[in-house]
Write an enzyme that holds these catalytic residues in place. Structure first.
Site, PDB file in Angstrom:
ATOM      1  N   ASP A  76      21.553  -5.801   3.511  1.00  0.00           N
ATOM      2  CA  ASP A  76      20.388  -4.941   3.245  1.00  0.00           C
ATOM      3  C   ASP A  76      19.389  -5.650   2.328  1.00  0.00           C
ATOM      4  OD1 ASP A  76      22.416  -4.630   1.211  1.00  0.00           O
ATOM      5  OD2 ASP A  76      21.349  -2.897   0.422  1.00  0.00           O
ATOM      6  N   GLU A 138      24.117  -2.886  -0.713  1.00  0.00           N
ATOM      7  CA  GLU A 138      24.319  -3.574  -1.993  1.00  0.00           C
ATOM      8  C   GLU A 138      23.203  -3.212  -2.959  1.00  0.00           C
ATOM      9  OE1 GLU A 138      24.037  -6.637  -5.126  1.00  0.00           O
ATOM     10  OE2 GLU A 138      22.506  -6.100  -3.664  1.00  0.00           O
TER      11      GLU A 138
END
Ligand SMILES: [Zn+2]
Length: 385
Positions: A76, A138
């Site tokens: 991400d 994350e």
């Protein structure tokens, strides 16, 4: 038949084109990686989130029955909203040795290098496997990787060690602080401010809690010391506050947030307990006026601080592969502490400079990708020796 080979740059171009901003699905990117690995004869295990719109990916190159070297990174990226980009953030643009695009540094550059190294690793007879561990979410508190870590040592082979490829300029990072956050909600009773004693002033009680937090902050600054960090102690800060409705009403509610940036070894549970004990002593006077009054303290996120023993094999291996003699500590947080706490010694080492992460016109030096490929080449040599 051997699968296709691409350069790290070509793969980075593909990875950037998937808009994997944390609040969006990462499945198109994961499917691309799964398909690419399948073309190289590698099976992927996915771990989905509850909504099944995001997944972690795990795959093993080499022996399938023992633990080896984990290469870990998140898929991400942070949002581009509100940022002024000179180029399309989801298209790779190269200019003067720099590669621009969202995630180039943080951290699709590393993912691209790992994928580019797959054919090389696959062509060797590895004595120990290389595990690929790609996560989601994350950037919103290292939450996505946790269900995959929970499978390690159960239905997925647990790596012997993990290298987390967050941007360090290919320096070997062996420690970072951990951010732990709480949300505090103080509920009182609203009354006309001319009748104040009949109410419970949520802001006043919140103020007492803030005083206790200030005392903890001071205690942290005067006790723990680790000179690898700047500042060299754990800090506590109140980061948000909101309360009250009008200047003539005793406020019914006050809500605030605080965080601790914890040094490795600090027990944040003890801090939480101290705040809760203090809050419970405030309850008697609150309840004497209003039974419905209360204080709730919720931990909203915990990224554990990270430190690995200097004599751990993962440190010597990473230093050897990075051709370096020095380890470093950094102030930003990664998934390394989660692997470490689950019993897998870890280091952080990856291409790019954290200064470019999360910025408009995020870029990475093309030469950083070359350095990471050299690092992975030495890993491949080391494991086939
Ligand atoms: Zn990152």
């Amino acid at each position: 038949m051997p699968g296709p080979t691409y350069s790290a740059k070509e793969l980075l171009d593909r990875l950037i084109s998937f808009d994997t901003t944390s609040h969006k699905t990462n499945l198109p990117l994961i499917r691309f990686v799964e398909d690419y690995l399948a073309q190289h004869g590698l099976a992927s295990s996915l771990t989905f989130n509850e909504e099944r719109d995001k997944a972690n990916l795990y795959a093993t190159i080499g022996p399938q029955d023992i633990g080896g070297i984990g290469l870990s990174g998140h898929t991400d990226v942070v949002p581009v909203a509100g940022q002024n980009w000179d180029t399309d953030p989801f298209r790779m643009t190269e200019r003067d040795g720099r590669i621009y695009g969202r995630g180039t540094t943080d951290m699709k550059g590393f993912l691209a290098c790992v994928l580019a190294a797959v054919p090389m690793l696959q062509s060797r007879r590895l004595s120990k496997p290389v595990h690929i561990l790609f996560s989601y979410d994350e950037e919103i508190g290292c939450t996505g990787v946790r269900p995959m870590i929970a499978r390690l040592g159960n239905d997925l082979i647990k790596p012997e060690m993990v290298i987390v490829g967050e941007p360090t300029g290919m320096r070997v990072v062996t420690a970072h602080k951990g951010p732990v956050r709480w949300d505090v909600d103080v509920h009182g009773r609203a009354v006309h401010s001319s009748m104040a004693p009949l109410g419970v002033n949520a802001i006043s009680y919140a103020g007492r809690l803030l005083g206790e937090l200030a005392a903890i902050e001071e205690h942290l600054a005067n006790t723990s010391r680790d000179t690898r960090f700047d500042p060299p102690y754990s800090t506590l800060q109140v980061t948000l506050i909101k309360g009250g409705t009008a200047t003539n009403i005793v406020p019914v509610s006050c809500n605030f947030g605080f965080e601790v940036r914890a040094l490795p070894g600090l027990h944040t549970n003890a801090i939480e307990q101290r705040v809760k004990d203090y809050a419970s002593r405030l309850l008697a006077p609150m309840h004497a006026v209003a039974k419905e009054a209360g204080i709730s303290i919720q931990q909203t996120n915990c990224v554990p601080p990270f430190a690995v023993d200097a004599d751990s094999p993962v440190v010597s291996l990473a230093l050897e592969l990075a051709e370096s003699n020095h380890t470093h500590a950094v102030s930003y947080a990664t998934e390394a502490g989660l692997f470490q706490d689950a019993g897998t010694p870890s280091v952080v080492c990856g291409p790019g400079d954290i200064a470019q992460a999360h910025t408009a016109n995020e870029w990475i030096e093309a030469s950083e990708l070359d350095r990471c490929m050299e690092f992975l080449g030495r890993l491949s040599d080391r494991l086939s020796a």
